[in-house]
Design a protein around this motif. Sequence first.
Motif, short mmCIF file in Angstrom:
data_model
loop_
_atom_site.label_atom_id
_atom_site.label_comp_id
_atom_site.label_asym_id
_atom_site.label_seq_id
_atom_site.Cartn_x
_atom_site.Cartn_y
_atom_site.Cartn_z
N GLY A 65 0.82 -1.20 0.00
CA GLY A 65 0.00 0.00 0.00
C GLY A 65 0.85 1.24 0.00
N PRO A 66 0.22 2.40 -0.03
CA PRO A 66 0.96 3.67 -0.04
C PRO A 66 1.65 3.91 1.29
CG PRO A 66 -1.38 4.08 0.22
CD PRO A 66 -1.24 2.61 -0.04
N ASP A 67 2.77 4.65 1.23
CA ASP A 67 3.44 5.00 2.48
C ASP A 67 2.64 6.07 3.21
OD1 ASP A 67 4.23 7.66 1.48
OD2 ASP A 67 5.66 6.58 0.24
N LEU A 68 2.98 6.30 4.47
CA LEU A 68 2.21 7.22 5.30
C LEU A 68 2.21 8.64 4.75
CD1 LEU A 68 3.21 6.01 8.88
CD2 LEU A 68 1.07 5.58 7.65
N GLU A 69 3.33 9.04 4.15
CA GLU A 69 3.40 10.39 3.59
C GLU A 69 2.40 10.55 2.45
OE1 GLU A 69 6.60 13.43 1.45
OE2 GLU A 69 7.28 11.53 2.30
N THR A 70 2.30 9.52 1.60
CA THR A 70 1.36 9.57 0.49
C THR A 70 -0.07 9.56 0.98
OG1 THR A 70 2.94 8.44 -0.95
CG2 THR A 70 0.64 8.43 -1.65
N VAL A 71 -0.35 8.74 2.00
CA VAL A 71 -1.70 8.70 2.57
C VAL A 71 -2.09 10.07 3.11
CG1 VAL A 71 -3.12 7.75 4.42
CG2 VAL A 71 -1.64 6.25 3.09
N GLY A 72 -1.17 10.70 3.85
CA GLY A 72 -1.45 12.02 4.39
C GLY A 72 -1.69 13.05 3.31
N ARG A 73 -0.87 13.01 2.26
CA ARG A 73 -1.04 13.94 1.14
C ARG A 73 -2.39 13.73 0.46
NH1 ARG A 73 2.02 12.75 -4.25
NH2 ARG A 73 0.08 11.57 -4.48
N ASP A 74 -2.75 12.47 0.23
CA ASP A 74 -4.01 12.18 -0.44
C ASP A 74 -5.20 12.62 0.40
OD1 ASP A 74 -2.57 11.17 -2.51
OD2 ASP A 74 -3.03 9.07 -2.12
N ASN A 75 -5.10 12.46 1.71
CA ASN A 75 -6.19 12.92 2.59
C ASN A 75 -6.34 14.43 2.53
OD1 ASN A 75 -6.79 10.33 3.39
ND2 ASN A 75 -5.56 10.40 5.25
N ARG A 76 -5.21 15.14 2.50
CA ARG A 76 -5.28 16.60 2.41
C ARG A 76 -5.86 17.03 1.07
NH1 ARG A 76 -0.32 15.83 5.06
NH2 ARG A 76 0.88 16.01 3.13
N GLU A 77 -5.46 16.34 0.00
CA GLU A 77 -6.00 16.69 -1.31
C GLU A 77 -7.50 16.39 -1.38
OE1 GLU A 77 -5.81 15.67 -6.05
OE2 GLU A 77 -4.24 14.85 -4.75
N ALA A 78 -7.92 15.30 -0.76
CA ALA A 78 -9.35 14.95 -0.77
C ALA A 78 -10.17 16.05 -0.13
CB ALA A 78 -9.57 13.62 -0.05
N ALA A 79 -9.65 16.65 0.94
CA ALA A 79 -10.37 17.74 1.59
C ALA A 79 -10.49 18.94 0.66
CB ALA A 79 -9.66 18.13 2.88
N ILE A 80 -9.41 19.25 -0.07
CA ILE A 80 -9.44 20.35 -1.03
C ILE A 80 -10.44 20.05 -2.14
CG2 ILE A 80 -8.08 21.60 -2.76
CD1 ILE A 80 -5.62 21.10 -0.96
N TYR A 81 -10.34 18.86 -2.68
CA TYR A 81 -11.21 18.45 -3.80
C TYR A 81 -12.68 18.53 -3.40
CZ TYR A 81 -12.84 15.54 -7.70
OH TYR A 81 -13.48 15.06 -8.82
N ASN A 82 -13.01 17.98 -2.24
CA ASN A 82 -14.41 17.98 -1.80
C ASN A 82 -14.92 19.39 -1.53
OD1 ASN A 82 -14.76 15.18 -1.95
ND2 ASN A 82 -13.87 14.87 0.09
N ALA A 83 -14.04 20.27 -1.05
CA ALA A 83 -14.45 21.66 -0.82
C ALA A 83 -14.76 22.35 -2.14
CB ALA A 83 -13.36 22.41 -0.07
N LEU A 84 -13.93 22.09 -3.16
CA LEU A 84 -14.15 22.72 -4.46
C LEU A 84 -15.37 22.15 -5.18
CD1 LEU A 84 -10.45 23.02 -5.69
CD2 LEU A 84 -11.94 24.86 -4.86
N GLU A 85 -15.73 20.92 -4.86
CA GLU A 85 -16.91 20.31 -5.48
C GLU A 85 -18.18 21.09 -5.17
OE1 GLU A 85 -16.95 18.00 -7.80
OE2 GLU A 85 -16.93 16.03 -6.87
#
Length: 389
Positions: free
Chosen positions: A122-142
């Motif tokens: 699976g993804p490393d912890l840094e990638t998981v954290g980055r993806d979670n932060r991006e998901a918050a941005i993406y969902n806000a822009l939606e």
Amino acid sequence: MPALFEDKKRDRTSPKKAGEDDFAFYDSSARKPFALYRQLVNGWLAEFPQTEQADLVKRLRGGSNVQYQATMAEIVVHAALRRLGHNVEIHPFCPHPTRRPDFLVKDANGGPLAFVEVTTFGPDLETVGRDNREAAIYNALETVKLPAGWLMGYSVEKHGKSSPSLGKLRSEVEAWGAQECGDNVQHMPSRIFDATDWKIELTLHGGYDKEKLYERKIAAAMSGVRSVAPHLDLRQALEIKGQRYRISETPYLIVVADCKGSIPVGDHVADALIDALFGSPCVHFRRRPDGGFDTENDRTNDGYWGRHGAPRNRNVSAVVIFPEPNLWKLRDERWQPLIAYNPFEANPLSRGLLPLPGYDLDSEAEYVRKGGTQLADILELPAAWPPDD
């Protein structure tokens, strides 16, 4: 023992959001495919001893999406083995004094057929954290407010390490949209927004139905390109598990699920499997006496099973790669789990233990692609899968 998915009223029809918890989504959706999914998973869980069910439910409900998928891979493999008529012991004793593999498959008389370990990459912890932060941005822009008939294209130009102010970003985008969106639908303005250390490029697209209320404002998205090397991920997973239990005198099958999305295209599943086991592809150049060159396709000597004359890890009898442990692509020919039998195996695995399509020696000792039974058929999934909504 209560079921993973409780019998309750559900009315959600919206799709899964970026970064949303897998269990939360599957538990909330009222759509037909997910109702059938819940029924299947609850049934498979009920086939485990009650002492094991509580731990599985805890992992499925309380972990990350990667943990959810990893746990589902274990449940699916267990369900498949049982449907093939095998007796399956959970967390059996093995040659290691304290560690326990996932399963021991037994014959009708209780004799051991094979140890089976289900693992993941699976993804490393840094990638998981980055993806979670991006998901918050993406969902806000939606959910930004745009003039009627306009949606956005979304692309991450630079991934940041912070969590930006989403309210501020939304306000800036809404003000920009109000200024740029007009009657000319051919006009597609774009702008890069700085959100602390993130850079998000948005493009406005007109021409959509002005009478329709769009719940999601992002019409197209690109999140950047990841460097992927699925054969290396698979090989590393095998290196970790191959000797972990000191299994040397009993057939040993390792099932590896890709919880990273490391395999970019379904057609690459076979390549990832073969490259991991027998070495990365390479080309040798040899100069001829006339000054020209001959080329020869070969493999580097880094495969998990080595090569003829120098085999490695002969205790691992076979390997299965499970490219999409979320179940939804099990009827897609490009995403089939594949099994590879070790041509140098010290303890031959019964070809009927888990008879998936894959690779094996033929009658002339050539290592070739062979047919088998798809996992979807072993699990007795409906012919139309995913089912119609």
